[in-house]
Design a protein around this motif. Structure first.
Motif, PDB file in Angstrom:
ATOM      1  N   PHE A  44      14.983   5.493  11.462  1.00  0.00           N
ATOM      2  CA  PHE A  44      15.437   6.871  11.317  1.00  0.00           C
ATOM      3  C   PHE A  44      16.152   7.079   9.982  1.00  0.00           C
ATOM      4  CE2 PHE A  44      15.963   6.826  16.160  1.00  0.00           C
ATOM      5  CZ  PHE A  44      14.722   7.416  16.364  1.00  0.00           C
ATOM      6  N   THR A  45      15.910   8.220   9.372  1.00  0.00           N
ATOM      7  CA  THR A  45      16.749   8.734   8.290  1.00  0.00           C
ATOM      8  C   THR A  45      17.091  10.168   8.679  1.00  0.00           C
ATOM      9  OG1 THR A  45      14.854   9.548   7.001  1.00  0.00           O
ATOM     10  CG2 THR A  45      15.630   7.309   6.538  1.00  0.00           C
ATOM     11  N   SER A  46      18.288  10.610   8.323  1.00  0.00           N
ATOM     12  CA  SER A  46      18.672  11.959   8.729  1.00  0.00           C
ATOM     13  C   SER A  46      19.629  12.567   7.721  1.00  0.00           C
ATOM     14  CB  SER A  46      19.312  11.943  10.125  1.00  0.00           C
ATOM     15  OG  SER A  46      20.446  11.098  10.148  1.00  0.00           O
ATOM     16  N   ARG A  47      19.414  13.851   7.457  1.00  0.00           N
ATOM     17  CA  ARG A  47      20.355  14.616   6.650  1.00  0.00           C
ATOM     18  C   ARG A  47      21.423  15.220   7.552  1.00  0.00           C
ATOM     19  NH1 ARG A  47      15.290  15.641   5.084  1.00  0.00           N
ATOM     20  NH2 ARG A  47      15.144  17.552   6.324  1.00  0.00           N
ATOM     21  N   GLN A  48      21.071  15.477   8.815  1.00  0.00           N
ATOM     22  CA  GLN A  48      22.011  16.000   9.789  1.00  0.00           C
ATOM     23  C   GLN A  48      22.527  14.813  10.606  1.00  0.00           C
ATOM     24  OE1 GLN A  48      22.927  19.180  10.058  1.00  0.00           O
ATOM     25  NE2 GLN A  48      24.216  19.012  11.874  1.00  0.00           N
ATOM     26  N   VAL A  49      23.764  14.395  10.362  1.00  0.00           N
ATOM     27  CA  VAL A  49      24.296  13.193  11.004  1.00  0.00           C
ATOM     28  C   VAL A  49      24.703  13.462  12.445  1.00  0.00           C
ATOM     29  CG1 VAL A  49      26.076  11.412  10.893  1.00  0.00           C
ATOM     30  CG2 VAL A  49      25.043  12.294   8.782  1.00  0.00           C
ATOM     31  N   THR A  50      25.365  14.603  12.705  1.00  0.00           N
ATOM     32  CA  THR A  50      25.827  14.933  14.058  1.00  0.00           C
ATOM     33  C   THR A  50      25.343  16.326  14.444  1.00  0.00           C
ATOM     34  OG1 THR A  50      27.916  15.938  13.364  1.00  0.00           O
ATOM     35  CG2 THR A  50      27.887  13.540  13.695  1.00  0.00           C
ATOM     36  N   SER A  51      25.417  16.609  15.745  1.00  0.00           N
ATOM     37  CA  SER A  51      25.002  17.919  16.245  1.00  0.00           C
ATOM     38  C   SER A  51      25.914  18.314  17.400  1.00  0.00           C
ATOM     39  CB  SER A  51      23.553  17.880  16.720  1.00  0.00           C
ATOM     40  OG  SER A  51      23.162  19.133  17.262  1.00  0.00           O
ATOM     41  N   ASP A  52      26.228  19.608  17.501  1.00  0.00           N
ATOM     42  CA  ASP A  52      27.064  20.096  18.599  1.00  0.00           C
ATOM     43  C   ASP A  52      26.260  20.929  19.584  1.00  0.00           C
ATOM     44  OD1 ASP A  52      26.586  22.397  17.184  1.00  0.00           O
ATOM     45  OD2 ASP A  52      28.696  22.903  16.858  1.00  0.00           O
TER      46      ASP A  52
END
Length: 422
Positions: free
Chosen positions: A202-210
């Motif tokens: 995985f690679t992600s620009r969005q690290v967390t989400s609510d």
């Protein structure tokens, strides 16, 4: 025990306010209420076998207290009520060089090891109309796209809202949203993240989400056949669609063949590179007290399987330690269960399984990854006498891997007892 006091007060006022709307029907609210206290004594030992391990072992012992209250519903077209859960974990043995088992909350300065105690108080307001129930507050969802983890001292919980409907015969409908998670070894709520165990790529620009939205349908066609569809959306991270089928074929008296088929398609939602197809099949032949299982799981796409960090995964080869869900991984499982009630010893159960995974894509210029895991569970629940309902379980696991991951031996000893209070 840290707690967001504003959230706590809001929940409490909501619950009390709902109850007061139906004060004349308060009797059913009390009459159908129930309270229980569950005690868990948990010893955990994980021994890392490779010479270059950053930590030689995790070894901790703790006592857990889980107080649950569920109210009834007030009478009327719309019944209201509330549930509450109080969780407390107490350290019995640990040290900074043995911490990290998931039983206890660690200090922010990890050199200090774990805290002496930690916990949570959660409230949930609920409303019922016909065969539909809406719950808002602290929940532990058990759905294909989000399976709250309860494999340590205290369970993982979520701030969420969930509507469950059984108004159509044989059909169960669930819809809702999760906003934050409290991990099993924490007392603080936080945003959700994607799991990164194994070699998922995985690679992600969005690290967390609510925000995690979910919906699921499960239809029971007959007593032996059920199918399901589930959708999950971790905002800015991934979208997921799942279908599953279970069928139990009666073979003869005391014999049956159960088929469990699962498929999931996961794609990115703009903030990651998630791209996975996951297929799994598990076939179990039951013969008296015996059960013989054979499973297969296949991952394809640009990444491994996506699910919320800390939760269980709805995969046939998700087991005690590994999920066998790395990029391009192909795995198989053989399993054997025995229920000793078949020979006159009710309460005693045994399980053992072996899983082997291969073809793991570790990236360019790296050799193929491989892993295997062997698990054994032995459990007994006292059936009568002054110790009735006390449960003892020993869980043993061995994991070995090639070119990635950790080699380890693990033992868990859990003694549990649930005391109904009223």
């Amino acid at each position: 025990m840290k707690r967001n006091t504003r959230t706590f007060a809001t929940r409490l006022l909501l619950a009390v306010g709902l109850i007061s709307l139906s004060a004349p029907a308060f009797a059913d609210f009390i009459k159908d209420s129930k309270t229980s206290l569950e005690l868990r004594n948990f010893y955990f030992n994980r021994d890392y076998r490779q010479a270059n391990a950053a930590q030689s072992k995790q070894e901790e012992w703790a006592q857990g207290f889980l107080l649950r209250y569920e109210s009834g519903y007030t009478e009327g077209l719309i019944g209201v009520g509330f549930d509450a859960i109080g969780l407390l974990g107490v350290k019995l043995d640990s040290s900074p060089d043995r911490a990290g088992s998931g039983l206890l909350k660690r200090h922010s300065d990890t050199r200090k090891g774990t805290q002496d105690e930690y916990g949570e108080l959660g409230l949930t307001a609920k409303m019922r109309a016909s065969k539909s129930v809406l719950k808002i507050g602290t929940l532990m969802p058990k759905l294909p796209t989000v399976l709250a983890n309860d494999s340590r001292l205290l369970p993982q919980t979520f701030e969420s809202g969930q509507l469950t409907s059984l108004d159509i015969d044989a059909l169960v409908v669930d819809v809702g949203r999760l906003t934050q998670v409290n991990q099993r070894d924490s007392s603080d709520y936080e945003n959700m993240t994607i799991t990164r165990t194994g070699a998922k790529g995985f690679t992600s620009r969005q690290v967390t989400s609510d925000s995690f939205d979910f919906a699921s349908l499960n239809y029971k066609w007959t007593g032996n056949l059920a199918t399901g569809y589930a959708y999950g959306h971790l905002d800015n991270v991934y979208d997921q669609h799942m279908i599953n089928l279970t069928y139990v074929l009666p073979v003869a008296t005391g014999q049956s063949l159960k088929s469990d088929l699962r498929f999931a398609r996961s794609t990115d939602d703009g903030g990651s590179n998630v791209d996975n197809k996951a297929f799994g099949a598990m076939f179990t032949y039951g013969l008296g007290g015996h059960a013989f299982g054979l499973g297969y799981q296949d991952m394809s796409g640009d990444t491994g399987f996506a699910y919320i960090n800390g939760t269980d995964a709805f995969l046939v080869n998700f087991v005690q330690i590994s999920d066998f869900a790395s990029k391009d991984e192909q795995s198989w499982q053989v399993r054997y269960d025995y229920n000793f009630a078949a020979i006159g010893i009710p309460g005693l159960t045994f399980m053992t399984r072996y899983l082997n995974g291969s073809n793991i894509d570790l990236g360019s210029n790296r050799n193929e990854g491989k892993e295997w895991e062997r698990d054994t569970d032995i459990g007994y629940v006292v059936q009568s006498g002054p110790l009735k309902n006390i449960g003892v379980k020993w869980r043993n696991a061995t994991v070995r891997s090639t070119n990635f991951g950790s080699d380890l031996d693990e033992n868990r000893l859990i003694i549990s007892y649930t005391l109904p209070i009223w």
